[in-house]
Design a protein around this motif. Structure first.
Motif, PDB file in Angstrom:
ATOM      1  N   ASP A  40       6.376   2.218  -8.281  1.00 14.52           N
ATOM      2  CA  ASP A  40       5.386   3.168  -8.818  1.00 14.52           C
ATOM      3  C   ASP A  40       6.060   4.322  -9.547  1.00 14.52           C
ATOM      4  O   ASP A  40       5.576   4.794 -10.562  1.00 14.52           O
ATOM      5  N   LYS A  98      -3.749   1.220 -12.857  1.00 12.41           N
ATOM      6  CA  LYS A  98      -4.533   1.886 -11.816  1.00 12.41           C
ATOM      7  C   LYS A  98      -3.753   1.916 -10.508  1.00 12.41           C
ATOM      8  O   LYS A  98      -3.165   0.922 -10.092  1.00 12.41           O
ATOM      9  N   LEU A  99      -3.772   3.073  -9.877  1.00 13.04           N
ATOM     10  CA  LEU A  99      -3.153   3.209  -8.552  1.00 13.04           C
ATOM     11  C   LEU A  99      -4.259   3.441  -7.535  1.00 13.04           C
ATOM     12  O   LEU A  99      -5.290   4.016  -7.871  1.00 13.04           O
ATOM     13  N   SER A 100      -4.015   3.017  -6.302  1.00 14.61           N
ATOM     14  CA  SER A 100      -5.015   3.281  -5.257  1.00 14.61           C
ATOM     15  C   SER A 100      -5.142   4.788  -5.056  1.00 14.61           C
ATOM     16  O   SER A 100      -4.225   5.546  -5.395  1.00 14.61           O
ATOM     17  N   ASN A 101      -6.266   5.210  -4.487  1.00 17.03           N
ATOM     18  CA  ASN A 101      -6.456   6.651  -4.243  1.00 17.03           C
ATOM     19  C   ASN A 101      -5.359   7.201  -3.346  1.00 17.03           C
ATOM     20  O   ASN A 101      -4.903   8.328  -3.518  1.00 17.03           O
ATOM     21  N   LYS A 142      -2.227   6.149  -3.073  1.00 23.07           N
ATOM     22  CA  LYS A 142      -0.986   6.326  -3.841  1.00 23.07           C
ATOM     23  C   LYS A 142      -1.097   7.515  -4.781  1.00 23.07           C
ATOM     24  O   LYS A 142      -0.165   8.301  -4.925  1.00 23.07           O
ATOM     25  N   GLN A 143      -2.252   7.634  -5.454  1.00 19.37           N
ATOM     26  CA  GLN A 143      -2.414   8.740  -6.397  1.00 19.37           C
ATOM     27  C   GLN A 143      -2.306  10.084  -5.680  1.00 19.37           C
ATOM     28  O   GLN A 143      -1.667  11.008  -6.181  1.00 19.37           O
ATOM     29  N   SER A 175       0.832  -1.207   0.000  1.00 22.83           N
ATOM     30  CA  SER A 175       0.000   0.000   0.000  1.00 22.83           C
ATOM     31  C   SER A 175       0.866   1.255   0.000  1.00 22.83           C
ATOM     32  O   SER A 175       0.366   2.350  -0.224  1.00 22.83           O
TER      33      SER A 175
END
Ligand SMILES: Nc1ncnc2c1ncn2[C@@H]1O[C@H](COP(=O)(O)OP(=O)(O)OP(=O)(O)O)[C@@H](O)[C@H]1O
Ligand SMILES: O=P(O)(O)OC[C@H]1O[C@H](OP(=O)(O)OP(=O)(O)O)[C@H](O)[C@@H]1O
Ligand SMILES: [Mg+2]
Length: 299
Positions: A68, A201-204, A206-207, A5
């Protein structure tokens, strides 16, 4: 075990980009407890992990989605891209931004006693390089056949060692070429360090971390190129003095306590103030001229 995460950033472990990559992250408020032998470092104050690797591995780590983000020289990135394409892959990454370090160029160089008459004199020659795909792309476009001699380091020694007739390697000051009896004849690629992101797609979480890091990088880089200028000036010379200040559309002008004939001028400039300008300002009656570095900026 790695926590998936957390945002993972790959930087060069040791070499030309490592110090500035680390510094940039630190200036962005990412507190990393770096130990020489540790290849993974965990930021204490933010959900970011730093992976310290050889620079050649960074494009692949990003393209394969293992990390990432990555900080890498465009030269290595482009070479990796061409290498993967030549194997039939369809590699992806997102270029987030260029950074303000790692300036260098990939150039052709010849022994000083070899004349240069344009790229056609490379026809049929053996060329030593660590960048075979960038070299091939350049010479293919010119329809020049050549033999490649792949070396991962100390490329400049190849002509003297009888391994090659010419080289294609990174140049910055040109000192390494000169020390090895070579001269630069043609620049084939200009490079800087850059920040890249994996696709997908990245988790919210991470974004939003990436958005934060990007804003901070922008602030750090902008601040590095800017100066805070302070000075005192006679009121009647105000306009002339302001016209000498670089990029001063709207400086702050404040009265000086107990002095009606002089004011204080404060401004942020994206250029430095040269000694000659400071001398001209002084001749116009300015005093207490200070040029200060800026650590961070947010607009
Ligand atoms: N002389 C230079 N001045 C500025 N930047 C440079 C210079 N030489 C190389 N660079 C940039 O820094 C990157 C890393 O250079 P370095 O010489 O540390 O690589 P390396 O020896 O391949 O390191 P590694 O051990 O990580 O594989 C280069 O790919 C290039 O983008
Ligand atoms: O034009 P200059 O300023 O002399 O810089 C050019 C040299 O810098 C880089 O090597 P580096 O010194 O990083 O060593 P390396 O061969 O171990 O990568 C590059 O590969 C050149 O050899
Ligand atoms: Mg390398």
């Amino acid at each position: 075990m790695l926590d998936k995460s957390r945002l993972r950033i790959a930087i060069q472990k040791s070499g030309r980009l490592s110090k500035e990559s680390q510094q940039l992250l630190e200036q962005c408020g990412i507190k990393i407890n770096l130990q020489q032998q540790r290849l993974l470092a965990f930021a204490e104050n933010i959900a970011i992990d730093i992976m310290r690797v050889r620079d050649d591995d960074i494009p692949g780590l990003v393209m394969d989605g293992i990390v990432d983000l990555g900080i890498i020289g465009e030269n290595v990135l482009k070479e990796a891209l061409l290498a993967r394409k030549s194997q039939g892959d369809n590699p992806y990454y997102i270029m987030l931004r260029r950074l303000d370090f790692g300036d260098c160029r990939l150039s052709m160089a010849l022994p000083i006693d070899e004349p240069w008459d344009g790229p056609k004199c490379l026809q049929g020659k053996r060329i030593a390089t660590s960048y075979p795909h960038l070299l091939k792309q350049y010479l293919d476009k010119l329809n020049i056949n050549f033999k490649s001699c792949l070396l991962n380091g100390s490329v400049e020694v190849a002509p003297r060692a009888g391994l090659a007739d010419a080289i294609c390697d990174l140049v910055s000051t040109g000192a390494t070429l000169e020390a090895n009896g070579l001269y630069e004849v043609e620049v084939i690629y200009r490079s800087k360090a850059c920040l890249i992101q994996r696709t997908g797609k990245l988790s919210n979480v991470k974004q939003s971390l990436i958005n934060t890091v990007m804003l901070r990088i922008q602030g750090v880089i902008q601040a590095r190129g800017s100066k805070y200028i302070m000075l005192h000036a006679p009121t009647e010379q105000l306009e002339e003095i302001i016209s000498l200040l670089p990029g001063a559309e709207s400086p702050t002008v404040l009265p000086l306590a107990g002095n009606q004939h002089r004011v204080a001028i404060y401004m942020v400039s994206n250029e430095t103030l040269f000694w000659e300008t400071m001398e001209n300002l002084k001749n116009l009656g300015a005093s207490s001229i200070l040029v200060l570095p800026i650590e961070k900026m947010m607009e």
